[in-house]
Write an enzyme that holds these catalytic residues in place. Sequence first.
Site, mmCIF file in Angstrom:
data_model
loop_
_atom_site.group_PDB
_atom_site.id
_atom_site.type_symbol
_atom_site.label_atom_id
_atom_site.label_comp_id
_atom_site.label_asym_id
_atom_site.label_seq_id
_atom_site.Cartn_x
_atom_site.Cartn_y
_atom_site.Cartn_z
ATOM 1 N N GLU A 215 2.107 1.551 -3.384
ATOM 2 C CA GLU A 215 1.415 2.347 -4.343
ATOM 3 C C GLU A 215 1.477 3.867 -4.364
ATOM 4 O O GLU A 215 1.117 4.490 -5.406
ATOM 5 C CB GLU A 215 0.192 1.325 -4.134
ATOM 6 N N HIS A 216 1.255 4.458 -3.270
ATOM 7 C CA HIS A 216 1.267 5.497 -3.606
ATOM 8 C C HIS A 216 2.992 5.961 -3.345
ATOM 9 O O HIS A 216 2.794 7.068 -4.032
ATOM 10 C CB HIS A 216 1.704 6.073 -1.097
ATOM 11 N N GLU B 114 -4.179 7.166 6.628
ATOM 12 C CA GLU B 114 -5.239 6.590 6.480
ATOM 13 C C GLU B 114 -5.589 5.136 6.711
ATOM 14 O O GLU B 114 -7.028 5.106 6.809
ATOM 15 C CB GLU B 114 -4.816 6.220 5.169
ATOM 16 N N HIS C 144 0.675 -1.210 -0.190
ATOM 17 C CA HIS C 144 -0.192 -0.003 -0.272
ATOM 18 C C HIS C 144 1.286 1.168 -0.032
ATOM 19 O O HIS C 144 0.460 1.775 -0.678
ATOM 20 C CB HIS C 144 -0.614 -0.385 1.389
HETATM 21 ZN ZN LIG Z 1 -3.891 4.555 0.691
#
Ligand SMILES: [Zn+2]
Length: 1027
Positions: A104-105, A202, A101
């Site tokens: 991905e960012h 998040e 994750h």
């Molecule tokens: Zn995210």
Amino acid sequence: MFRRASTIYRRLRDLSVLGRSPWRHQSRSAPERALQYAVGQKIHGFTVTEVTAVPDLFLTAVKLSHDSTGARYLHAARDDKNNLFSVQFRTTPMDSTGVPHILEHTVLCGSERFPCRDPFFKMLNRSLSTFMNAFTASDYTMYPFSTLNAKDFQNLLSVYLDAVFFPCLRELDFWQEGWRLENEDPQDSSSPLVFKGVVFNEMKGAFSDNERVYGQHLQNKLLPDHTYAVVSGGEPLAIPDLTWEQLREFHRIHYHPSNARFFTYGDLPLEQHLKQIDEEALVRFQRTEPDTAVPAQKPWTTPREDHVTCSPDAMAPDPTKQNTLCVSYLLGDVTDVFESFVLSLLSSLMISGPNSPFYRSLIEPKIGSDFSSVVGYDGSTRQASFSIGLQGMSEADTERVKHIISDTIDDIITKGFEEERIEALLHKIEIQMKHQSSSFGLSLASYIASCWNHDGDPVQLLRISENVSLFRQKLLENPQLLQEKVQHYFKDNPHRLTLSMAPEEDYQQKQTEEEEAKLKHKIQQLSEDDRQQIYQKGLELLSVQSAVQDASCLPALKVSDIEPTIQHTPVQMGSAGGVPVQYCEQPTNGMVYFRALSSINTLPEDLKPYVPLFCSIITRMGCGQMDYRQQSQQMELRTGGMSVSPQVLPENTDMDMYEQGVLLTSSCLERNLPEMFNLWSEIFNSPHFDDEERLRVLVMMSAQELSNGISYSGHMYALSRAARSLTPAADLQETLSGMDQVKFMKRLAESSDLASVLRKLPRIKRHLLNPENMRCAVNATPQKMSTAAAETERFMGNVAGTRKERKAVRPHVTEKALNPLAAPGSSATRKLITEPNFQPCQMKTFYQMPFPVNFVSECVRTVPFIHQDYASLSILARLMTAKFLHGEIREKGGAYGGGARMGGGGVFSFYSYRDPNSMATLAAFRRGVDWARSGSFSQQDVDEAKLSVFSAVDAPVAPSAKGMGMFLSGVSDEMKQQHRERLFAVTHSSLVDVANRYLGLGQQTCAAAILGPENAAISNDPSWVVK
Ligand SMILES: [Zn+2]
């Protein structure tokens, strides 16, 4: 950008088709051209391995393999201009640091050819993309985009390829997006050290959603042997164990062409895509053997039980009933396409709608508030699973629920399913294939992602009607087929988990303590030198974030690439039985779409809060000769769904004027038109309002759904609350869909006596389902329009008895022609409420919530749609978001998102999403206004904001939704064109001017609202109303 696992069936629901346009005559269509490829053919480093026509979906699938790297490729050629690209990597983490994750960012933070900061967000403003995003699932990471513009496609493809294959992955990017230790105030080295980072916050926000917590535990515990035992998005307290080196290593292994699957869709030529992908990326790689496959879970020999805890829910409909309990069964491999298809059908038969056995046995006895959101078939993991159970139940009912589940399974094995229910489900699949959405490519990409990820055949997955026929044939050969599956997968399956979840009073406090302990532990290991470095790095990050950014390396469309004129949507006005009807001819692929807007002007004020409840139950209580089960069955057999929803429609010319009503919506296959209208007739003429028990079930489900939605849509609730004191339309909107409505439904769900509510329903019905106050809209193919018109006429005849003239309860009603340019004699009018006495006022509201992040909003009353300045304000909102607020609120502040927008109804709003800050964010909004007023932005910035606004204005509209702006709000093509011209005409100085005149302090009335955890600053500030 972290997507929760969703089931194949749910995806199937979105799967809809943009059919061949009968109006576009091409010599050869995209699917026909694609059929010319030959297996074995070499194209730009790829070899064609399979070419398949899929006539149901009007596409040709071309499979290829990249010669030197083994990258897999699927192209779906289809006559749809909304072309899509997606690349997905199999990412199978073995710890909960959230490495896929955070990666991905971080890959979106700059790459070799595009080394500027954050090219991904910058491209949002340099392109006309119809979709751009990235997702981390449990076992893959996907990067999709779509656009209508060929040049734009190439630009975005370059940026995406470079981002995933050649990202910079700078240490600063990792700190910003992942996690870091930093002084609370980065400029003050004596302020305490805290954890910061976008993904860190998040995920804290994501796990404030109890349903999410439950779903995560369930997957971890049902599939405990490999990657599904960890949290791919990141467990907040495990995130600070990830190092920058580990992140880069994860990228090196997983983001390799040999571990990649490319998907393209649409009418652009395949060769061009292959050439670009080969030349810009793949040519630089050699084949590897990435060891990313997920092994099959070792089956259990005995069932397991487990228990987890969660935060108490302040909004729960019944505070004493907050437990969840489900039984989950491990099923077969998702790569077995037909078996998965049968199991997802079986799952629907078992749980969907009031006729399903589990609805009868679990929902109707009202043991819990609703099914748990994990209930049903889940094909997002290598082996699928099925879960069944309740949320909102009492701990005392645990054993009872377990017994009911096992008894219901026995019952299904004995009795099987009615043939009509199976037919209803197959009809639903037919409708899903015919219905045309505006984002078909994206639906396809997510539909095939999971199966393909585990090397299943995505093309076989697309051949839906072959699966349907095979299923029919097998069922004919063996009528016991489904019962045998239930016996095998449920009754005799020892790999099943019973997982319960209960609220724990000090859950939130424990989480906070654990975070503090983790923080303390990290800090204890620091030397004085480390602390100094942290401070220096914090300053460095701040200065990088604050630096003027040069994005000139990125490709961009120009404002001159934007179409100067809108596409006209011709509609015809007519009438049926004296009721105005708008007809809109569209390539609907054999579907008919019907809507009716009914005014609620005559409804007494005290009944208004009940309108949303009325809307949600009116198609679900039974009607005519049918009880609610039969009604549900008929709706499934004959229609694509029938629903009613409340509407508040602000007037385009006046901030204090609006239309209020309810919207009836339904669709059906052309052959079922009479049946669809018969169902509406029965609902109008003889709805059932006598079953208090049924009403209680529906009330509880609605209250639970609203309560669950707050942690996900908190910004919408904050915005709605802030806007309520600014315009009368926003005030009503808050009553019907804001926090007021959530609390109202909670009270109803808690009340022991619903008889009084039941008595109100017929009164409400007399006002809401009254043809006197209605106008209708029909979208259908030109060939079927006259049949549809005749059926609408017949419907109006059938419900003529419900027509009655009533007086509006408010004195100020203005009638306006729906389309001022329509031919005289056209009777469609909007009955607008005017509120001459409404006084906008400043108001600040705080809702204390049991979650660890804030949703902050501030709203300003500005001008209506038709006003000269509306276009400038719309572009200003985009400009401020991209060039100021995103940096302040997300990058520096650590919130998941934030920005500004110009809303219909003339309210200009600022918002933040899952935000660790509250008052600091309000201050950032103000600084944003100062920044805008100072005019320190360039012409390029203005052009980018324009592109971004136009990509929203020109987003593709599905044939079912065409003409709706006209029908609902009287927005004509002429008004749209005028707005368009004003958008083109916006200049640097007009932006500074509107910022000064509308957003400066004291210029216009503004209001604020925050949803968030306990907040000392607000409690001590008397200007805030604390709820
Ligand atoms: Zn995210």
